[in-house]
Motif scaffolding. Structure first.
Motif, PDB file in Angstrom:
ATOM      1  N   SER A  16      14.654 -29.120  21.222  1.00 46.27           N
ATOM      2  CA  SER A  16      14.347 -27.485  21.507  1.00 46.27           C
ATOM      3  C   SER A  16      14.789 -27.668  22.736  1.00 46.27           C
ATOM      4  O   SER A  16      14.841 -26.399  23.646  1.00 46.27           O
ATOM      5  N   ASN A  37      15.433 -29.726  16.375  1.00 40.98           N
ATOM      6  CA  ASN A  37      14.271 -29.816  15.923  1.00 40.98           C
ATOM      7  C   ASN A  37      13.189 -29.700  16.931  1.00 40.98           C
ATOM      8  O   ASN A  37      13.621 -29.810  18.202  1.00 40.98           O
ATOM      9  N   ARG A  39       8.656 -28.733  17.187  1.00 41.98           N
ATOM     10  CA  ARG A  39       7.347 -28.405  16.450  1.00 41.98           C
ATOM     11  C   ARG A  39       7.103 -26.889  16.563  1.00 41.98           C
ATOM     12  O   ARG A  39       6.372 -26.413  15.470  1.00 41.98           O
ATOM     13  N   ASP A  40       7.580 -26.008  17.407  1.00 47.87           N
ATOM     14  CA  ASP A  40       7.182 -24.717  17.335  1.00 47.87           C
ATOM     15  C   ASP A  40       8.404 -23.930  17.005  1.00 47.87           C
ATOM     16  O   ASP A  40       9.322 -24.084  17.447  1.00 47.87           O
ATOM     17  N   ALA A  41       8.000 -23.395  15.902  1.00 49.89           N
ATOM     18  CA  ALA A  41       9.328 -22.691  15.211  1.00 49.89           C
ATOM     19  C   ALA A  41       9.890 -21.487  15.950  1.00 49.89           C
ATOM     20  O   ALA A  41      10.966 -21.282  15.871  1.00 49.89           O
ATOM     21  N   LEU A  44      11.761 -23.175  18.527  1.00 45.42           N
ATOM     22  CA  LEU A  44      13.079 -23.807  17.872  1.00 45.42           C
ATOM     23  C   LEU A  44      14.180 -22.648  17.633  1.00 45.42           C
ATOM     24  O   LEU A  44      15.285 -22.998  17.984  1.00 45.42           O
ATOM     25  N   ASP A  45      13.663 -21.561  17.114  1.00 46.75           N
ATOM     26  CA  ASP A  45      14.711 -20.560  16.864  1.00 46.75           C
ATOM     27  C   ASP A  45      15.354 -19.999  18.028  1.00 46.75           C
ATOM     28  O   ASP A  45      16.621 -19.805  18.378  1.00 46.75           O
ATOM     29  N   ALA A  64      12.115 -26.814  11.778  1.00 48.96           N
ATOM     30  CA  ALA A  64      10.752 -27.345  12.570  1.00 48.96           C
ATOM     31  C   ALA A  64       9.962 -28.433  11.958  1.00 48.96           C
ATOM     32  O   ALA A  64       9.783 -28.398  10.780  1.00 48.96           O
ATOM     33  N   ASP A  66       6.155 -31.141  13.150  1.00 49.09           N
ATOM     34  CA  ASP A  66       5.405 -31.717  14.160  1.00 49.09           C
ATOM     35  C   ASP A  66       5.359 -33.072  13.553  1.00 49.09           C
ATOM     36  O   ASP A  66       4.873 -33.261  12.563  1.00 49.09           O
TER      37      ASP A  66
END
Length: 263
Positions: A16, A37, A39-41, A44-45, A64, A66
């Motif tokens: 990200s 990829n 861990r924070d959606a 990431l978006d 996503a 972790d």
């Protein structure tokens, strides 16, 4: 140069931002479908939207997870499907006095930096071997070869990544699947930039002045500057391509000419 990657599909862990994002961008430029990829959606978006905006027409998606949580990695691998290129990039980084590093911290670094690559490689290697082609690339560090005294836990994991990649390469004998490692040097990633900015603020100095001061103290780089993430990404793109077909089980340096003695 056309690297012959158009139509391939790649997954890059920890992408990200930083080196991982730069790798995704380099592969997207070559016509690769990239799966980002983080861990924070939400972040990431944002990265997916950013890359799509920077590369109109690029095929970009995100998953996503972790990597400190095996259950999330398991869900990721189930959702991922087949990939032609796996870039094991996700990792923790930090300075720490050896005596202050707890057992839990040692385990956390190993879980994220090493087991992430183990789990992702285990998920995709069989399919690559079955199809007779594929690329697995580990993003390690020169710190895995010359372990820093103030990052022993980090250096240990980067050395372990080298070992895993070397062993996996031996499983690809007689196929067009390769497993290689990139040894990066001091890179001005987002994480490093944030750390430099924090130190600069604490010392009431401009961030650029602090950046030059830090790299100026490091007399073990021939570049005498930080490496740009895109420079790491260029080597990764080559290793991901058919043009690197004779390179397997190798550790390639993109470290700025690290020396073993102070000049």
């Amino acid at each position: 140069m056309d690297l012959g990657l158009h139509g391939k599909r790649a997954f890059i862990s920890g992408s990200s931002q930083g080196i991982g994002y730069a790798v995704a961008a380099a592969l997207a430029d070559e016509g690769v479908e990239v799966v980002l990829n983080g861990r924070d959606a939400e972040r990431l978006d944002g990265a997916v939207e950013r890359l799509q905006g920077e590369r109109p027409g690029a095929r970009v998606s995100g998953l996503a997870a972790d990597f400190s949580k095996p259950s999330e990695v398991a869900r990721l691998t189930e959702a991922l499907g087949d990939v032609d290129i796996l870039v094991n990039n996700v990792g923790l980084f930090g300075l720490a006095d050896f005596e202050s590093i707890s057992d839990a911290e040692w385990a956390r670094y190993f879980e994220v930096n090493v087991m992430s690559g183990v789990r992702m490689s285990r998920a995709v290697l069989g399919g690559m071997l079955g199809r007779g082609q594929g690329r697995i690339i580990f993003i390690s560090s020169e710190s895995g070869v010359n372990v820093p005294a103030d990052m022993v836990h980090y250096g240990m994991t980067k050395a372990a990544m080298l070992a895993v990649a070397n062993g996996l390469a031996k499983l690809t004998r007689g196929t067009a699947v390769t497993v290689n490692t990139v040894l990066g040097g001091p890179t001005f990633s987002d994480g490093v930039a944030a750390s430099v900015a924090a130190v600069a603020e604490a010392q009431s100095l401009p961030a650029e002045v602090m950046k030059q001061a830090i790299i100026g103290q490091n007399r073990t780089t021939l570049l005498e500057r930080f490496i740009d993430p895109a420079e790491i990404a260029s080597l990764v793109a080559y290793l991901a391509s058919p043009r690197s077909s004779a390179t397997n089980g190798a550790a390639l340096r993109a470290d700025g000419g690290v020396l073993t003695a102070t000049l």
